[in-house]
Scaffold this motif. Structure first.
Motif, mmCIF file in Angstrom:
data_model
loop_
_atom_site.group_PDB
_atom_site.id
_atom_site.type_symbol
_atom_site.label_atom_id
_atom_site.label_comp_id
_atom_site.label_asym_id
_atom_site.label_seq_id
_atom_site.Cartn_x
_atom_site.Cartn_y
_atom_site.Cartn_z
ATOM 1 N N GLN A 8 0.950 -1.335 0.100
ATOM 2 C CA GLN A 8 0.128 0.013 0.024
ATOM 3 C C GLN A 8 0.935 1.365 -0.120
ATOM 4 O OE1 GLN A 8 -2.995 0.809 -0.430
ATOM 5 N NE2 GLN A 8 -4.074 -1.117 -0.415
ATOM 6 N N ARG A 9 1.849 1.262 0.831
ATOM 7 C CA ARG A 9 2.963 2.344 0.861
ATOM 8 C C ARG A 9 3.522 2.521 -0.443
ATOM 9 N NH1 ARG A 9 6.657 4.150 5.641
ATOM 10 N NH2 ARG A 9 8.120 5.534 4.458
ATOM 11 N N LEU A 28 -4.615 -6.867 -18.476
ATOM 12 C CA LEU A 28 -4.908 -6.240 -17.380
ATOM 13 C C LEU A 28 -4.193 -7.362 -16.369
ATOM 14 C CD1 LEU A 28 -5.675 -4.201 -15.106
ATOM 15 C CD2 LEU A 28 -7.575 -5.648 -14.709
ATOM 16 N N TRP A 29 -4.405 -8.575 -16.448
ATOM 17 C CA TRP A 29 -3.855 -9.444 -15.427
ATOM 18 C C TRP A 29 -2.414 -9.747 -15.763
ATOM 19 C CZ3 TRP A 29 -1.275 -14.252 -16.501
ATOM 20 C CH2 TRP A 29 -0.882 -14.732 -15.188
ATOM 21 N N LEU A 30 -2.003 -9.681 -16.871
ATOM 22 C CA LEU A 30 -0.411 -10.074 -16.972
ATOM 23 C C LEU A 30 0.309 -8.626 -16.222
ATOM 24 C CD1 LEU A 30 1.557 -11.976 -18.222
ATOM 25 C CD2 LEU A 30 1.561 -10.396 -20.347
ATOM 26 N N ARG A 31 -0.113 -7.419 -16.410
ATOM 27 C CA ARG A 31 0.394 -6.301 -15.653
ATOM 28 C C ARG A 31 0.354 -6.233 -14.473
ATOM 29 N NH1 ARG A 31 2.460 -1.108 -17.292
ATOM 30 N NH2 ARG A 31 2.941 -2.336 -19.117
ATOM 31 N N TYR A 32 -0.682 -6.801 -13.866
ATOM 32 C CA TYR A 32 -1.156 -6.801 -12.524
ATOM 33 C C TYR A 32 -0.267 -7.894 -11.873
ATOM 34 C CZ TYR A 32 -3.856 -9.195 -8.586
ATOM 35 O OH TYR A 32 -4.277 -9.741 -7.303
ATOM 36 N N PHE A 33 0.113 -9.001 -12.521
ATOM 37 C CA PHE A 33 0.817 -10.071 -11.915
ATOM 38 C C PHE A 33 2.372 -9.725 -12.320
ATOM 39 C CE2 PHE A 33 3.810 -13.612 -13.351
ATOM 40 C CZ PHE A 33 3.577 -14.716 -12.410
ATOM 41 N N SER A 34 2.697 -8.866 -13.048
ATOM 42 C CA SER A 34 3.916 -8.270 -13.052
ATOM 43 C C SER A 34 4.170 -7.323 -11.798
ATOM 44 C CB SER A 34 4.202 -7.524 -14.519
ATOM 45 O OG SER A 34 3.968 -6.151 -14.489
ATOM 46 N N GLY A 44 0.948 -9.007 -8.133
ATOM 47 C CA GLY A 44 -0.319 -9.224 -7.839
ATOM 48 C C GLY A 44 -0.503 -10.787 -7.615
ATOM 49 N N CYS A 45 -1.280 -11.127 -6.704
ATOM 50 C CA CYS A 45 -1.498 -12.398 -6.410
ATOM 51 C C CYS A 45 -2.723 -13.228 -6.671
ATOM 52 C CB CYS A 45 -1.025 -12.936 -4.742
ATOM 53 S SG CYS A 45 -2.023 -11.961 -3.790
ATOM 54 N N ALA A 46 -3.723 -12.819 -7.195
ATOM 55 C CA ALA A 46 -4.767 -13.378 -7.711
ATOM 56 C C ALA A 46 -4.691 -13.925 -9.112
ATOM 57 C CB ALA A 46 -6.212 -12.372 -7.759
ATOM 58 N N GLY A 47 -5.040 -15.084 -9.573
ATOM 59 C CA GLY A 47 -4.849 -15.636 -10.926
ATOM 60 C C GLY A 47 -5.876 -14.819 -11.812
ATOM 61 N N GLU A 48 -5.464 -15.350 -12.903
ATOM 62 C CA GLU A 48 -6.251 -14.614 -14.157
ATOM 63 C C GLU A 48 -7.841 -14.932 -14.134
ATOM 64 O OE1 GLU A 48 -4.987 -15.854 -18.176
ATOM 65 O OE2 GLU A 48 -6.100 -14.268 -19.105
ATOM 66 N N GLY A 58 -6.138 -4.249 -0.988
ATOM 67 C CA GLY A 58 -4.778 -4.169 -1.365
ATOM 68 C C GLY A 58 -4.691 -4.726 -2.965
ATOM 69 N N GLN A 59 -5.332 -5.681 -3.237
ATOM 70 C CA GLN A 59 -5.423 -6.425 -4.696
ATOM 71 C C GLN A 59 -6.107 -5.476 -5.357
ATOM 72 O OE1 GLN A 59 -3.082 -8.834 -5.191
ATOM 73 N NE2 GLN A 59 -2.435 -8.450 -3.390
ATOM 74 N N ARG A 60 -7.158 -4.933 -4.847
ATOM 75 C CA ARG A 60 -8.037 -4.161 -5.956
ATOM 76 C C ARG A 60 -7.248 -2.749 -6.325
ATOM 77 N NH1 ARG A 60 -12.243 -4.808 -1.853
ATOM 78 N NH2 ARG A 60 -12.632 -2.563 -1.546
ATOM 79 N N ASP A 61 -6.423 -2.280 -5.208
ATOM 80 C CA ASP A 61 -5.563 -1.066 -5.607
ATOM 81 C C ASP A 61 -4.578 -1.531 -6.560
ATOM 82 O OD1 ASP A 61 -7.194 0.782 -4.123
ATOM 83 O OD2 ASP A 61 -5.640 1.169 -2.690
#
Lengths: 238, 109
Positions: A209-210, B28-34, B37-41, B57-60
Protein backbone atom coordinates in the motif's frame (compact mmCIF):
# COMPACT_ATOMS: atom_id res chain seq x y z
CA UNK A 1 17.72 -25.93 -5.71
CA UNK A 2 14.89 -25.80 -8.18
CA UNK A 3 15.15 -23.45 -11.09
CA UNK A 4 12.06 -22.64 -13.07
CA UNK A 5 12.71 -23.14 -16.75
CA UNK A 6 11.72 -20.04 -18.64
CA UNK A 7 10.56 -22.18 -21.55
CA UNK A 8 8.18 -24.12 -19.34
CA UNK A 9 6.86 -20.94 -17.81
CA UNK A 10 6.41 -19.35 -21.20
CA UNK A 11 4.46 -22.32 -22.44
CA UNK A 12 2.39 -22.28 -19.26
CA UNK A 13 1.56 -18.61 -19.61
CA UNK A 14 0.91 -18.97 -23.34
CA UNK A 15 -1.47 -21.81 -22.62
CA UNK A 16 -3.19 -19.86 -19.87
CA UNK A 17 -3.72 -17.04 -22.28
CA UNK A 18 -5.13 -19.42 -24.87
CA UNK A 19 -2.37 -18.79 -27.37
CA UNK A 20 -1.26 -22.35 -27.78
CA UNK A 21 -3.17 -25.37 -28.84
CA UNK A 22 -1.82 -28.84 -28.36
CA UNK A 23 -0.20 -31.01 -31.01
CA UNK A 24 -3.27 -33.26 -31.00
CA UNK A 25 -5.44 -30.37 -32.02
CA UNK A 26 -3.05 -29.49 -34.86
CA UNK A 27 -3.13 -33.04 -36.18
CA UNK A 28 -6.89 -33.18 -35.85
CA UNK A 29 -7.40 -29.87 -37.67
CA UNK A 30 -5.03 -30.88 -40.45
CA UNK A 31 -6.74 -34.27 -40.90
CA UNK A 32 -10.19 -32.68 -41.12
CA UNK A 33 -8.90 -30.21 -43.65
CA UNK A 34 -7.44 -32.93 -45.88
CA UNK A 35 -10.73 -34.85 -45.75
CA UNK A 36 -12.77 -31.75 -46.57
CA UNK A 37 -10.65 -30.99 -49.62
CA UNK A 38 -10.91 -34.53 -50.90
CA UNK A 39 -14.70 -34.60 -50.54
CA UNK A 40 -15.12 -31.32 -52.36
CA UNK A 41 -12.84 -32.23 -55.27
CA UNK A 42 -14.23 -34.58 -57.92
CA UNK A 43 -11.64 -36.96 -59.30
CA UNK A 44 -9.31 -36.69 -56.31
CA UNK A 45 -7.48 -39.91 -55.52
CA UNK A 46 -6.16 -38.44 -52.33
CA UNK A 47 -5.33 -35.17 -50.64
CA UNK A 48 -2.83 -34.09 -48.07
CA UNK A 49 -1.76 -31.17 -45.95
CA UNK A 50 1.84 -30.60 -44.88
CA UNK A 51 3.10 -28.02 -42.45
CA UNK A 52 6.74 -27.14 -42.99
CA UNK A 53 9.24 -25.25 -40.90
CA UNK A 54 11.47 -22.54 -42.35
CA UNK A 55 13.97 -25.10 -43.66
CA UNK A 56 11.32 -27.10 -45.54
CA UNK A 57 11.19 -29.86 -42.95
CA UNK A 58 7.80 -31.41 -42.34
CA UNK A 59 6.45 -30.64 -38.85
CA UNK A 60 2.93 -31.99 -39.20
CA UNK A 61 1.00 -33.63 -41.97
CA UNK A 62 -2.14 -35.49 -42.78
CA UNK A 63 -3.27 -37.67 -45.66
CA UNK A 64 -6.54 -39.13 -46.77
CA UNK A 65 -4.85 -42.07 -48.49
CA UNK A 66 -1.65 -44.05 -48.22
CA UNK A 67 -0.58 -43.16 -51.75
CA UNK A 68 -0.46 -39.49 -50.72
CA UNK A 69 1.85 -40.41 -47.90
CA UNK A 70 4.13 -42.35 -50.27
CA UNK A 71 4.24 -39.54 -52.83
CA UNK A 72 4.86 -36.93 -50.12
CA UNK A 73 7.55 -38.88 -48.30
CA UNK A 74 9.39 -39.18 -51.61
CA UNK A 75 9.21 -35.39 -52.03
CA UNK A 76 10.66 -34.61 -48.64
CA UNK A 77 13.32 -37.29 -48.90
CA UNK A 78 14.43 -36.15 -52.35
CA UNK A 79 14.00 -32.46 -51.57
CA UNK A 80 11.98 -31.88 -54.73
CA UNK A 81 8.41 -32.16 -55.95
CA UNK A 82 5.31 -30.09 -56.65
CA UNK A 83 4.45 -29.32 -53.00
CA UNK A 84 7.94 -28.18 -52.13
CA UNK A 85 7.90 -25.97 -55.22
CA UNK A 86 4.48 -24.56 -54.25
CA UNK A 87 5.80 -23.88 -50.73
CA UNK A 88 9.12 -22.36 -51.88
CA UNK A 89 7.69 -20.31 -54.77
CA UNK A 90 4.58 -19.41 -52.73
CA UNK A 91 2.46 -20.08 -55.80
CA UNK A 92 0.01 -22.71 -57.05
CA UNK A 93 1.70 -25.57 -58.91
CA UNK A 94 -0.28 -27.48 -61.57
CA UNK A 95 0.93 -30.77 -63.03
CA UNK A 96 -1.10 -32.04 -65.98
CA UNK A 97 0.80 -35.29 -66.31
CA UNK A 98 3.43 -36.31 -63.82
CA UNK A 99 5.07 -38.69 -66.30
CA UNK A 100 5.42 -35.98 -68.97
CA UNK A 101 6.55 -33.22 -66.62
CA UNK A 102 10.28 -32.69 -66.50
CA UNK A 103 10.52 -30.40 -63.46
CA UNK A 104 11.26 -33.03 -60.79
CA UNK A 105 13.01 -35.98 -62.49
CA UNK A 106 13.97 -37.81 -59.29
CA UNK A 107 10.51 -37.50 -57.78
CA UNK A 108 8.83 -38.49 -61.08
CA UNK A 109 10.73 -41.76 -61.21
CA UNK A 110 10.11 -42.36 -57.49
CA UNK A 111 6.33 -42.16 -57.95
CA UNK A 112 6.23 -43.87 -61.37
CA UNK A 113 4.70 -47.00 -59.81
CA UNK A 114 1.99 -45.07 -57.91
CA UNK A 115 -1.41 -44.22 -59.43
CA UNK A 116 -0.57 -40.54 -59.57
CA UNK A 117 -0.82 -38.69 -62.86
CA UNK A 118 -1.99 -35.16 -62.14
CA UNK A 119 -1.32 -32.92 -59.16
CA UNK A 120 -2.35 -29.51 -57.92
CA UNK A 121 -0.64 -27.96 -54.91
CA UNK A 122 -1.22 -24.61 -53.22
CA UNK A 123 0.99 -22.97 -50.60
CA UNK A 124 -0.39 -22.23 -47.13
CA UNK A 125 0.37 -18.57 -46.73
CA UNK A 126 -0.01 -17.02 -43.28
CA UNK A 127 0.68 -13.33 -43.73
CA UNK A 128 3.84 -13.25 -45.81
CA UNK A 129 5.11 -16.57 -44.61
CA UNK A 130 4.57 -19.94 -46.31
CA UNK A 131 3.86 -22.45 -43.53
CA UNK A 132 3.14 -25.49 -45.70
CA UNK A 133 1.23 -26.77 -48.69
CA UNK A 134 -2.04 -28.43 -49.64
CA UNK A 135 -2.07 -30.96 -52.43
CA UNK A 136 -4.50 -33.07 -54.44
CA UNK A 137 -3.39 -36.11 -56.39
CA UNK A 138 -5.39 -37.77 -59.15
CA UNK A 139 -4.90 -41.12 -60.85
CA UNK A 140 -5.74 -39.64 -64.26
CA UNK A 141 -3.80 -37.04 -66.22
CA UNK A 142 -5.26 -33.59 -66.88
CA UNK A 143 -7.69 -33.62 -63.95
CA UNK A 144 -6.88 -30.14 -62.72
CA UNK A 145 -6.85 -26.69 -64.28
CA UNK A 146 -6.40 -23.10 -63.19
CA UNK A 147 -9.84 -23.25 -61.61
CA UNK A 148 -8.89 -26.16 -59.32
CA UNK A 149 -5.83 -24.16 -58.35
CA UNK A 150 -8.03 -21.20 -57.49
CA UNK A 151 -10.39 -23.30 -55.35
CA UNK A 152 -7.47 -24.93 -53.55
CA UNK A 153 -6.01 -21.48 -52.90
CA UNK A 154 -9.28 -20.44 -51.27
CA UNK A 155 -9.00 -23.42 -48.93
CA UNK A 156 -5.34 -22.66 -48.33
CA UNK A 157 -5.97 -19.03 -47.43
CA UNK A 158 -8.51 -19.84 -44.71
CA UNK A 159 -6.61 -22.84 -43.45
CA UNK A 160 -3.30 -20.99 -43.18
CA UNK A 161 -4.79 -18.29 -41.00
CA UNK A 162 -6.09 -20.89 -38.58
CA UNK A 163 -3.04 -23.14 -38.73
CA UNK A 164 -0.65 -20.26 -38.12
CA UNK A 165 -2.30 -19.82 -34.72
CA UNK A 166 -2.45 -23.50 -33.98
CA UNK A 167 1.18 -24.12 -34.88
CA UNK A 168 2.45 -22.23 -31.94
CA UNK A 169 5.98 -23.66 -32.13
CA UNK A 170 7.52 -20.24 -32.30
CA UNK A 171 4.88 -18.57 -30.15
CA UNK A 172 6.77 -19.37 -26.94
CA UNK A 173 9.91 -17.79 -28.35
CA UNK A 174 8.05 -14.65 -29.27
CA UNK A 175 6.48 -14.55 -25.83
CA UNK A 176 9.66 -15.20 -23.90
CA UNK A 177 10.79 -11.58 -23.95
CA UNK A 178 7.47 -10.35 -22.60
CA UNK A 179 7.44 -13.02 -19.92
CA UNK A 180 11.02 -12.31 -18.91
CA UNK A 181 10.16 -8.65 -18.38
CA UNK A 182 7.03 -9.62 -16.46
CA UNK A 183 8.90 -11.91 -14.09
CA UNK A 184 11.77 -9.46 -13.64
CA UNK A 185 9.31 -6.73 -12.69
CA UNK A 186 7.49 -9.04 -10.29
CA UNK A 187 10.81 -9.96 -8.67
CA UNK A 188 11.83 -6.32 -8.30
CA UNK A 189 8.55 -5.32 -6.71
CA UNK A 190 8.48 -8.28 -4.34
CA UNK A 191 12.07 -7.56 -3.28
CA UNK A 192 11.28 -3.90 -2.68
CA UNK A 193 8.21 -4.94 -0.73
CA UNK A 194 10.36 -7.18 1.48
CA UNK A 195 12.83 -4.36 2.08
CA UNK A 196 10.00 -2.05 3.10
CA UNK A 197 8.56 -4.61 5.47
CA UNK A 198 11.91 -5.05 7.20
CA UNK A 199 12.76 -1.36 7.19
CA UNK A 200 9.44 -0.11 8.52
CA UNK A 201 8.24 -3.15 10.43
CA UNK A 202 5.20 -3.47 8.22
CA UNK A 203 3.05 -6.30 6.94
CA UNK A 204 3.34 -7.19 3.27
CA UNK A 205 -0.02 -5.59 2.61
CA UNK A 206 0.96 -2.34 4.33
CA UNK A 207 4.30 -2.24 2.50
CA UNK A 208 2.59 -2.67 -0.86
CA UNK A 209 0.00 0.00 0.00
CA UNK A 210 2.82 2.36 0.91
CA UNK A 211 4.63 1.69 -2.36
CA UNK A 212 1.43 2.25 -4.35
CA UNK A 213 0.95 5.53 -2.46
CA UNK A 214 4.55 6.58 -3.26
CA UNK A 215 4.10 5.69 -6.93
CA UNK A 216 0.90 7.72 -7.13
CA UNK A 217 2.42 10.73 -5.37
CA UNK A 218 5.52 10.64 -7.57
CA UNK A 219 3.51 9.93 -10.73
CA UNK A 220 5.90 7.03 -11.33
CA UNK A 221 5.32 3.36 -12.07
CA UNK A 222 5.41 0.82 -9.26
CA UNK A 223 8.45 -0.74 -10.91
CA UNK A 224 10.35 2.55 -10.87
CA UNK A 225 9.54 3.14 -7.17
CA UNK A 226 10.69 -0.39 -6.36
CA UNK A 227 13.99 0.04 -8.20
CA UNK A 228 14.64 3.19 -6.22
CA UNK A 229 13.86 1.42 -2.97
CA UNK A 230 16.24 -1.40 -3.79
CA UNK A 231 19.16 0.80 -4.81
CA UNK A 232 18.78 3.16 -1.85
CA UNK A 233 21.31 2.42 0.91
CA UNK A 234 19.50 1.64 4.17
CA UNK A 235 20.00 4.23 6.96
CA UNK A 236 21.88 1.76 9.21
CA UNK A 237 24.70 1.27 6.68
CA UNK A 238 25.20 4.88 5.75
CA UNK B 1 -20.38 -7.96 -3.06
CA UNK B 2 -17.95 -8.84 -0.29
CA UNK B 3 -17.69 -6.96 2.98
CA UNK B 4 -16.48 -3.69 1.59
CA UNK B 5 -19.28 -1.35 0.50
CA UNK B 6 -16.86 0.46 -1.85
CA UNK B 7 -15.98 -2.63 -3.85
CA UNK B 8 -18.76 -2.43 -6.45
CA UNK B 9 -17.95 1.20 -7.22
CA UNK B 10 -14.23 0.54 -7.55
CA UNK B 11 -14.91 -2.47 -9.75
CA UNK B 12 -17.41 -0.81 -12.08
CA UNK B 13 -15.22 2.25 -12.55
CA UNK B 14 -12.24 -0.01 -13.30
CA UNK B 15 -14.31 -1.93 -15.85
CA UNK B 16 -15.38 1.32 -17.48
CA UNK B 17 -11.81 2.67 -17.67
CA UNK B 18 -10.64 -0.61 -19.24
CA UNK B 19 -13.43 -0.49 -21.81
CA UNK B 20 -12.63 3.11 -22.78
CA UNK B 21 -8.93 2.27 -23.24
CA UNK B 22 -9.74 -1.05 -24.97
CA UNK B 23 -7.72 -3.17 -22.53
CA UNK B 24 -8.61 -6.85 -22.15
CA UNK B 25 -8.81 -8.77 -18.87
CA UNK B 26 -5.82 -10.87 -20.02
CA UNK B 27 -3.67 -7.79 -20.60
CA UNK B 28 -4.71 -6.35 -17.26
CA UNK B 29 -3.91 -9.57 -15.45
CA UNK B 30 -0.44 -9.86 -17.00
CA UNK B 31 0.48 -6.33 -15.88
CA UNK B 32 -1.07 -6.90 -12.45
CA UNK B 33 0.94 -10.15 -12.20
CA UNK B 34 4.10 -8.22 -13.08
CA UNK B 35 3.27 -5.81 -10.23
CA UNK B 36 3.32 -8.75 -7.77
CA UNK B 37 -0.44 -9.33 -7.89
CA UNK B 38 -1.42 -12.64 -6.33
CA UNK B 39 -4.86 -13.37 -7.78
CA UNK B 40 -4.98 -15.65 -10.83
CA UNK B 41 -6.20 -14.63 -14.24
CA UNK B 42 -9.57 -16.30 -13.79
CA UNK B 43 -10.02 -14.70 -10.39
CA UNK B 44 -9.33 -11.29 -11.89
CA UNK B 45 -11.80 -12.00 -14.65
CA UNK B 46 -14.40 -13.07 -12.09
CA UNK B 47 -13.73 -9.91 -10.07
CA UNK B 48 -14.28 -7.76 -13.17
CA UNK B 49 -17.56 -9.54 -13.76
CA UNK B 50 -18.62 -8.93 -10.17
CA UNK B 51 -18.57 -12.62 -9.29
CA UNK B 52 -15.68 -12.56 -6.84
CA UNK B 53 -14.47 -10.26 -4.10
CA UNK B 54 -10.81 -9.24 -3.87
CA UNK B 55 -9.03 -7.69 -0.85
CA UNK B 56 -8.60 -3.90 -0.88
CA UNK B 57 -4.82 -4.12 -1.48
CA UNK B 58 -5.26 -6.32 -4.53
CA UNK B 59 -8.00 -4.02 -5.86
CA UNK B 60 -5.64 -1.06 -5.64
CA UNK B 61 -2.92 -3.06 -7.36
CA UNK B 62 -5.36 -3.84 -10.19
CA UNK B 63 -6.19 -0.14 -10.44
CA UNK B 64 -2.49 0.66 -10.61
CA UNK B 65 -1.93 -1.99 -13.31
CA UNK B 66 -4.86 -0.63 -15.30
CA UNK B 67 -3.66 2.96 -14.97
CA UNK B 68 -0.14 2.07 -16.10
CA UNK B 69 -1.60 0.41 -19.18
CA UNK B 70 -4.02 3.27 -19.81
CA UNK B 71 -1.24 5.83 -19.63
CA UNK B 72 0.79 3.81 -22.15
CA UNK B 73 -1.96 3.78 -24.80
CA UNK B 74 -1.27 5.96 -27.86
CA UNK B 75 -4.49 7.89 -27.19
CA UNK B 76 -3.34 8.82 -23.68
CA UNK B 77 0.08 9.88 -24.98
CA UNK B 78 -1.36 12.02 -27.78
CA UNK B 79 -4.45 13.49 -26.15
CA UNK B 80 -4.28 16.65 -24.09
CA UNK B 81 -7.31 15.54 -22.14
CA UNK B 82 -6.42 13.35 -19.12
CA UNK B 83 -7.50 9.75 -19.71
CA UNK B 84 -10.21 8.00 -17.71
CA UNK B 85 -8.31 6.22 -14.92
CA UNK B 86 -9.29 3.45 -12.56
CA UNK B 87 -9.88 4.72 -9.00
CA UNK B 88 -7.93 3.66 -5.91
CA UNK B 89 -9.69 2.77 -2.67
CA UNK B 90 -9.27 6.29 -1.27
CA UNK B 91 -10.77 7.92 -4.37
CA UNK B 92 -14.21 6.33 -4.12
CA UNK B 93 -17.14 8.62 -3.62
CA UNK B 94 -20.23 6.52 -4.00
CA UNK B 95 -20.47 7.04 -7.76
CA UNK B 96 -21.05 4.00 -9.93
CA UNK B 97 -18.64 4.56 -12.75
CA UNK B 98 -20.34 7.42 -14.56
CA UNK B 99 -18.05 10.17 -13.31
CA UNK B 100 -14.69 10.99 -14.89
CA UNK B 101 -11.94 10.11 -12.48
CA UNK B 102 -8.75 11.99 -13.20
CA UNK B 103 -6.46 10.25 -10.73
CA UNK B 104 -4.50 11.63 -7.79
CA UNK B 105 -7.49 13.49 -6.38
CA UNK B 106 -7.17 14.05 -2.66
CA UNK B 107 -8.62 11.35 -0.44
CA UNK B 108 -12.03 12.06 1.07
CA UNK B 109 -11.89 13.56 4.56
Amino acid sequence: MNYLSLDDLTAAVARIRGLLLTQEKVDNAVALLAQAIKESTPGAAGTGVSLLDWAGRQTSSSFTDVLVKQADTAQYELGEGPCLTAWAAEDVVLVDDVQADGRWPAWTSAVAALPIRSVVSAPLLAGKEAIGALKIYSALPGQFDANSGRVLSLFAGTAATLLAHIQGKETPQRMTEELKATLASRDTINRACGISMERHGMSQDQALQRMIRDARDAGASLGRISEKLITKVPPAER
Amino acid sequence: MGFDPHEPEQRSRLVKALAVADITAGELWLRYFSLSGCAGEYEVQAYLEGLLSLPAGQRDLLAMAANELIEETPEALLDDKPPLLAPYGDQLNGATGDSWEQGNSSPPA
